[in-house]
Each structure stands twice: as structure tokens, then as C-alpha cells.
Design an enzyme around this catalytic site. Structure first.
Site: not given
Length: 473
Positions: A109, A180, A89, A121, A255, A173, A86, A245
Site C-alpha cells: 500500500k 469488497r 495506490r 501519485d 482501510d 498489508r 480500484g 469499497d
């Protein structure tokens, strides 16, 4: 003027189980670094002043109409399956319909922790944000399907990584979607056939309306992924983390973590610091995408009434993929040496050139670009056996038309070289964004010779060579 996003959020309307409601977490001192105004216009977004944009693009202000969510998905990471990953961030603000009638996701992102953060974090530091901004826009300019960068903003808050305390940032983004292979795997792993059918219907309607069956969808995604990976190979791009993913069902590059471009031509090149066994090396990407499509096929099987027949049909589709990649590769590399319609008889001509380049350890991008120039003989002096190959090539070109124009359209003059990206990041951390903006400008015209940017076309000196790249999480 207030910022206006014409949101229409179809993914959020899928309901619970597909995502978790999650607002971006506010930051202390947002500052706008860059905004992609042409892309904003394409997305029908009305921008505001710098302060308003900083607030929105850093996550402090949520635009009207947004429904912030973190999407759920699973995935194979370096071959090992994780049933729940999932958005750890990232927050999907919502979707807009662009000037071409295409639905596009708007995602922040690095916007803070979500229910999928797994003790992370949820933040991003400045380096990976600028890397993805520059590389995704460069890929777009090279004609490669990719997510886009709408904006980058600094947060004023530090991010703690192994390297120490680093400046935080958020990337906005844009994607055709964030669906995915791992999205389907998430529901297949839970044997939730109702949700799997719902996401199948959604994917089909959003990206492949012509697909009538799960097999049609599989073959359509395979076709796009075959073409995409062949394009990566043609420009020397190494994704670095081709997990399921990170395999987009829309066929976009997504990514940009530990990705990099080849300098010296060597097909087994690996840059990613986390790819210790070379699973995602340059030359392995063709095999990996076939493996990823096999995982997608497995996730589709529960949708079929006759699963034995489905396995046979899907296996045939996946087994046909290497030939699709080979055909795309031949077309792309044929164009790189000026051939309009290359055949298998031309394959040795391409392979022999690559073999000579590998033996001589020459630069991939510059060697191909120089082939079309009449004043580039010095480029090939260090390649033993080049004269004999050149004679064969010239004989083959007698059957071609305007081969130079074809080559110049197939071979970029400039790419986002790893050492220049690292220099850009180091300058930005020190407060100087001039190299960042210069790279964006120059890389927006990758197939144009730019004498003022000759320094950006040069391979790294020995002390500049980048041997490892990092994902930044």
C-alpha cells in the site's frame, strides 16, 4: 538467505477485467522500519536480511512467484456512487496459504500509481502507514477481525500533500482477501452478469463455501458485518470512512484512514476531516452497515432468475440486520458490565450507565475498565447519579459468577489513543521510531494492566485533544 513467499495467486487467475497487471514503482532509498516476524511465520514466509526486506517491502524487488495486480472495484463514497475506483495506490503481490490453511493476500500500500489512480501519485506518506500498522495490530490483539500489518518501509522519496513535503513509506498489508462490496458493484454497474457470477463463485469458494445461493452469501456477509460493527462499538472505534469499497466481504476491518477511538463518551463523535455531515459518526455505524449491505444485495440481484422474488428475499435479510447488530451489541456491552447472558431486561442498566457517562463527559475506555476494580471509587466521583446505578448493578451481579474476569476480558486497559498516535507520527517524522515500537509492544497486550505504560492509558489533556483525523491520500 533469499526471501521466499509461497505464492498461489487465485485472484490473478480470474483473468482480465478483474484487475490490471501493475508492478510496484521503484523508490530511491528504501529502508526497513518494521517487520512483523510472528505474522511472517504464520504466513509461511521466509524473511531475509534488513536490506533484502527493505527492497521487497518498499516495492523495489518483486519476490519470485508474485503476480502484481491492482484490483478493480466501484463503490459508494459518502453515499455517492462511483462506477470505477480500484486500487489507486496499492498492488496485490499475491496470495499465500497460512499455517491454518487460510488463504491470505499480501498487498503493498503506497507502492505508486496504477491504472486506477485517477491522477493521484499512488503514494503514502509515513504517518498513515504507521497509523495503520499500529491500529490494525492493536485491533487484532483486541480480538477484532482485521487486516494485519506485515511490514513498513520508508522510501527515501518525498510525498507532496496539502501539509507540505512529507516522507514517503509503504505498508505491507495482509488480508483474508480484498474482496469488497464495491467489487460486486463494479460488475453489476456494467451489467456484466458473467463476470458477476464469476466473482460470486470465487467469493463463495474463498470465504463462504457453505453458501449455496446468492441469498445465502448475502446472509453470511450480513452476519459477519453485524458482529464486526458491534465489536467496533464495544471498544469505542470509529472507522471514519465506511464506504462500500471499504466494506470487506470477509468481515474484516479494512482501510484505517481517518479512523479514531473515543476518548470522552459521546455517541455522535466524528473525527474524520472528510466526514463533514457526520455520516460515519460512532453511533451511525450500525445504520450505515445496513445501508451498505443493501447495496451489496442490489449488486447480487442480477444473479437471480426471479428478480422479484430475489428482491423480497434480500429485503427480508437486510431488514433483519438491525436485530442482529442489537443482539451482538447487547452481548458485548453486557460483558462490559460483567453479565454472561444479558437479556433485553438488562438494556436499561447499560443505557443508564452510558447516559450518566455522557452527562459527566468521562472517558469511555477508562470508565468501563475501572468498574471491575475495587480501588477505583475516585473514577466515579464526577458521575452524578452513579451511586444509585451502582446499587442496581451490584444487585444484578448477584446472579453472575466470575464477573470481574469477564469484564477484564471485555474492557481493554489500553487502546491506541489518538493523541498518542499523533505523537508517535511526529516523532517518526523527526527520525525517532521509539514511540512507534513502544506502542506496538504495549498494545499487543491490551487487556493486561501494564503499570510501566500508565501514561498511555491517560485521556488527552486539553491541549492534546485530537479533533480531526485525515485519510492521508
Amino acid at each position: 538467505m533469499s526471501m521466499i513467499f509461497p505464492f498461489d495467486n487465485s485472484y490473478a487467475r480470474l483473468g482480465t477485467g478483474f484487475s490490471a497487471a501493475q508492478a510496484p514503482v521503484k523508490v530511491s532509498a528504501p529502508q526497513l522500519i518494521a517487520v512483523n516476524r510472528p505474522l511472517a511465520a504464520e504466513l509461511n514466509i521466509t524473511l531475509g536480511d534488513d536490506d533484502q526486506m527493505a527492497q521487497v517491502f518498499a516495492g523495489n524487488a518483486v519476490p519470485d512467484g508474485a503476480q502484481p495486480i491492482a484490483q478493480a472495484y466501484a463503490g459508494h463514497q459518502f453515499g455517492g456512487f462511483s462506477p470505477q475506483l480500484g486500487d489507486g495506490r496499492a498492488v496485490l503481490l499475491g496470495e499465500v496459504v497460512d499455517t491454518h490453511g487460510q488463504r491470505r493476500d499480501i498487498q503493498l500500500k503506497g507502492s505508486g500509481p496504477t491504472p486506477f489512480s485517477r491522477n493521484g501519485d499512488g503514494r503514502a506518506w509515513l504517518g498513515p502507514v504507521l497509523r495503520e500498522y499500529v491500529l490494525s495490530e492493536a485491533m487484532h490483539a483486541m480480538g477484532v477481525p482485521t487486516t494485519r500489518a506485515l511490514a513498513a518501509a520508508s522510501t527515501g522519496d518525498p510525498v507532496h500533500r496539502q501539509e507540505g513535503k512529507l516522507p514517503g513509506a509503504v505498508l505491507t498489508r495482509v488480508a483474508a482477501s480484498h474482496l469488497r462490496v464495491g467489487t460486486f458493484q463494479f460488475f453489476a454497474a456494467r451489467q456484466d452478469v458473467a463476470a458477476l457470477r464469476q466473482i460470486y463463485d470465487y467469493t463463495r469458494a474463498r470465504h463462504y463455501p457453505e453458501a449455496q445461493t446468492p441469498g445465502d452469501l448475502l446472509r453470511a456477509v450480513i452476519g459477519r458485518q453485524a458482529a464486526l460493527v458491534a465489536q467496533w462499538l464495544g471498544i469505542g472505534f470509529i472507522h471514519g470512512v465506511m464506504n462500500t469499497d471499504n466494506t470487506s466481504l470477509s468481515g474484516e476491518t479494512i482501510d484505517y484512514g481517518p479512523c479514531a477511538f473515543l476518548d470522552v463518551w459521546h455517541p455522535q463523535t466524528v473525527f474524520s476531516s472528510i466526514d463533514r455531515n457526520g455520516r460515519y459518526a460512532y453511533d451511525n455505524q450500525s445504520a450505515v452497515i445496513v445501508w451498505n449491505m443493501a447495496q451489496f444485495a442490489s449488486a447480487l440481484i442480477p444473479l437471480m432468475d426471479n428478480q422479484d422474488r430475489a428482491i423480497a428475499e434480500f429485503t427480508e435479510a437486510v431488514n433483519a440486520m438491525p436485530a442482529l447488530i442489537e443482539a451482538e451489541w447487547l452481548r458485548i456491552f453486557g460483558a462490559k458490565i460483567g453479565l454472561a447472558d444479558p437479556s433485553q431486561e438488562d438494556r436499561p442498566l447499560i443505557d443508564d450507565l452510558l447516559g450518566l457517562m455522557q452527562a459527566a463527559e468521562v472517558d469511555f475506555t477508562n470508565t468501563f475498565r475501572a468498574l471491575a476494580r475495587t480501588d477505583a471509587s475516585d473514577t466515579f466521583e464526577q458521575i452524578d447519579g452513579f451511586d444509585a446505578w451502582h446499587a442496581r448493578w451490584q444487585a444484578r451481579l448477584t446472579r453472575e459468577g466470575d464477573w470481574r474476569a469477564r469484564m477484564n476480558a471485555a474492557n481493554p486497559a489500553i487502546i491506541p489513543r489518538n493523541h498518542r498516535i499523533e505523537e508517535m507520527i511526529a516523532a517518526a517524522v523527526a527520525g525517532d521510531f521509539t514511540p512507534f515500537h513502544r506502542l506496538l509492544d504495549v498494545l499487543s497486550r491490551p487487556y493486561t494492566d501494564q503499570p510501566d505504560a500508565a501514561d498511555l492509558t491517560q485521556p488527552p489533556a486539553p491541549h492534546e485533544v485530537v479533533r480531526a483525523t485525515f485519510c492521508g491520500t
